[in-house]
Design a protein around this motif. Sequence first.
Motif, PDB file in Angstrom:
ATOM      1  N   VAL A  81       2.320  -1.321   7.598  1.00  0.00           N
ATOM      2  CA  VAL A  81       2.841  -0.225   8.301  1.00  0.00           C
ATOM      3  C   VAL A  81       1.595   0.578   8.424  1.00  0.00           C
ATOM      4  CG1 VAL A  81       4.219   1.894   8.041  1.00  0.00           C
ATOM      5  CG2 VAL A  81       4.909  -0.340   6.919  1.00  0.00           C
ATOM      6  N   LEU A  82       1.502   0.869   9.835  1.00  0.00           N
ATOM      7  CA  LEU A  82       0.180   1.614   9.985  1.00  0.00           C
ATOM      8  C   LEU A  82       0.507   2.642  10.925  1.00  0.00           C
ATOM      9  CD1 LEU A  82      -1.695  -1.593  11.166  1.00  0.00           C
ATOM     10  CD2 LEU A  82      -2.455  -0.191   9.401  1.00  0.00           C
ATOM     11  N   VAL A  86       1.974 -11.701   8.540  1.00  0.00           N
ATOM     12  CA  VAL A  86       1.690 -10.523   8.392  1.00  0.00           C
ATOM     13  C   VAL A  86       2.872  -9.616   9.455  1.00  0.00           C
ATOM     14  CG1 VAL A  86      -0.140  -8.638   9.243  1.00  0.00           C
ATOM     15  CG2 VAL A  86      -0.966 -10.652   8.291  1.00  0.00           C
ATOM     16  N   LYS A  87       3.381  -8.503   8.865  1.00  0.00           N
ATOM     17  CA  LYS A  87       4.170  -7.556   9.541  1.00  0.00           C
ATOM     18  C   LYS A  87       3.726  -6.313   9.579  1.00  0.00           C
ATOM     19  CE  LYS A  87       8.417 -10.461   8.667  1.00  0.00           C
ATOM     20  NZ  LYS A  87       7.687 -11.688   8.128  1.00  0.00           N
ATOM     21  N   VAL A  88       3.509  -5.626  10.729  1.00  0.00           N
ATOM     22  CA  VAL A  88       2.959  -4.470  10.913  1.00  0.00           C
ATOM     23  C   VAL A  88       3.857  -3.376  11.582  1.00  0.00           C
ATOM     24  CG1 VAL A  88       1.010  -3.141  11.996  1.00  0.00           C
ATOM     25  CG2 VAL A  88       0.627  -5.596  11.380  1.00  0.00           C
ATOM     26  N   TYR A  89       3.848  -2.295  10.755  1.00  0.00           N
ATOM     27  CA  TYR A  89       4.556  -1.084  11.413  1.00  0.00           C
ATOM     28  C   TYR A  89       3.315  -0.124  11.727  1.00  0.00           C
ATOM     29  CZ  TYR A  89       9.289  -2.779  10.112  1.00  0.00           C
ATOM     30  OH  TYR A  89      10.455  -3.657  10.214  1.00  0.00           O
ATOM     31  N   SER A 121      11.104   4.245   9.050  1.00  0.00           N
ATOM     32  CA  SER A 121      12.213   4.594   8.083  1.00  0.00           C
ATOM     33  C   SER A 121      12.326   3.738   6.833  1.00  0.00           C
ATOM     34  CB  SER A 121      13.588   4.895   8.940  1.00  0.00           C
ATOM     35  OG  SER A 121      14.143   3.582   9.215  1.00  0.00           O
ATOM     36  N   GLU A 122      13.155   4.409   5.871  1.00  0.00           N
ATOM     37  CA  GLU A 122      13.534   3.391   4.749  1.00  0.00           C
ATOM     38  C   GLU A 122      14.191   2.059   5.282  1.00  0.00           C
ATOM     39  OE1 GLU A 122      16.536   3.948   1.079  1.00  0.00           O
ATOM     40  OE2 GLU A 122      15.145   5.410   1.327  1.00  0.00           O
ATOM     41  N   LYS A 123      15.012   2.498   6.268  1.00  0.00           N
ATOM     42  CA  LYS A 123      15.825   1.168   6.795  1.00  0.00           C
ATOM     43  C   LYS A 123      14.767   0.013   7.233  1.00  0.00           C
ATOM     44  CE  LYS A 123      19.598  -0.007   9.990  1.00  0.00           C
ATOM     45  NZ  LYS A 123      20.516   0.367  11.049  1.00  0.00           N
ATOM     46  N   ASP A 124      13.810   0.473   7.931  1.00  0.00           N
ATOM     47  CA  ASP A 124      12.821  -0.209   8.589  1.00  0.00           C
ATOM     48  C   ASP A 124      12.314  -1.084   7.407  1.00  0.00           C
ATOM     49  OD1 ASP A 124      13.108   0.600  11.170  1.00  0.00           O
ATOM     50  OD2 ASP A 124      11.516   2.059  10.714  1.00  0.00           O
ATOM     51  N   LEU A 125      11.974  -0.848   6.143  1.00  0.00           N
ATOM     52  CA  LEU A 125      11.236  -1.351   5.195  1.00  0.00           C
ATOM     53  C   LEU A 125      12.064  -1.892   4.040  1.00  0.00           C
ATOM     54  CD1 LEU A 125       8.589   1.523   4.461  1.00  0.00           C
ATOM     55  CD2 LEU A 125       8.558  -0.220   6.089  1.00  0.00           C
TER      56      LEU A 125
END
Length: 287
Positions: A31-32, A179-182, A235-239
Amino acid sequence: MARATIYVGFTVPQLLRGVSRCFSSHSALVVLRHSAFCYCTANGTIKSKRKMDHLERTAKNFRQEVISQAKVCGITNESETVKRLRLSIANKDFTFKAGQWVDFFIPGVSVVGGFSICSSPGLLEREGLLELAVKHTVHPPAHWVHTECTVDSEVALRVGADLHGYQESKGNGYKMGTVKVYYSAKNTSELLFKRNILGLMNAFPGKITCRFHVTQQRSQICKELQPHVTEGRISEKDLEKHVSKDTLWYICGPPPMIESISKLLSNIGVPRNCVFFEKWSQHIFAL
């Protein structure tokens, strides 16, 4: 079993240069949010009451003894607020590993800067060059970069590392992870290195994915980015869908953002020992 790793933070230069390290038997979610991703300090919480000086904040971190002279040989505007410096390194013994940062010494400026290296060790080995990305702020080193620094300006650098002694996995059991990036910023123009990230996604389909978040977008999003952009904050839902016992989370950003994401992760059941963050991240781009 491959382990998952989640990076939460403010920009991407270190993901670009250190992607091979991220894959070392780990799966990663990043998450960036517009600052640099780098090696982090393990901890579950962070409190920010006053802004600490870079040297004070990183006093216990390992540093190479050598201080090397460098000359600015290129300045590029990465966005309206971020400049990329290209530096020619005079000392042939100067080396660094992906994920490290530098103490940045400027003649006539008493405050020492701390910036992440956004180029690969390979560029240094091949051409003797190193690159830094610096966001415009009133912090003296960043202010100097944006107002006084010119081609041929001379500075000095010293390499530091939060996780000195990190050992890469060895042996024949290597397995590429994911790798998953936000990555969140005010608007798409502030999504630094976005085309590099898209290139990595294309080069490693299914292994590197990125979701760009924009919070104050006023113009239409270009077609190239549209499939990968969400309007609104992470958001929390994203994570929460990525929570598992094999997931590591890396947070990168200024202290208030780190505090917020750390609390969010705690709320969704992420153990403290699985959360890593940059304790001096406001100085990566001198935020």
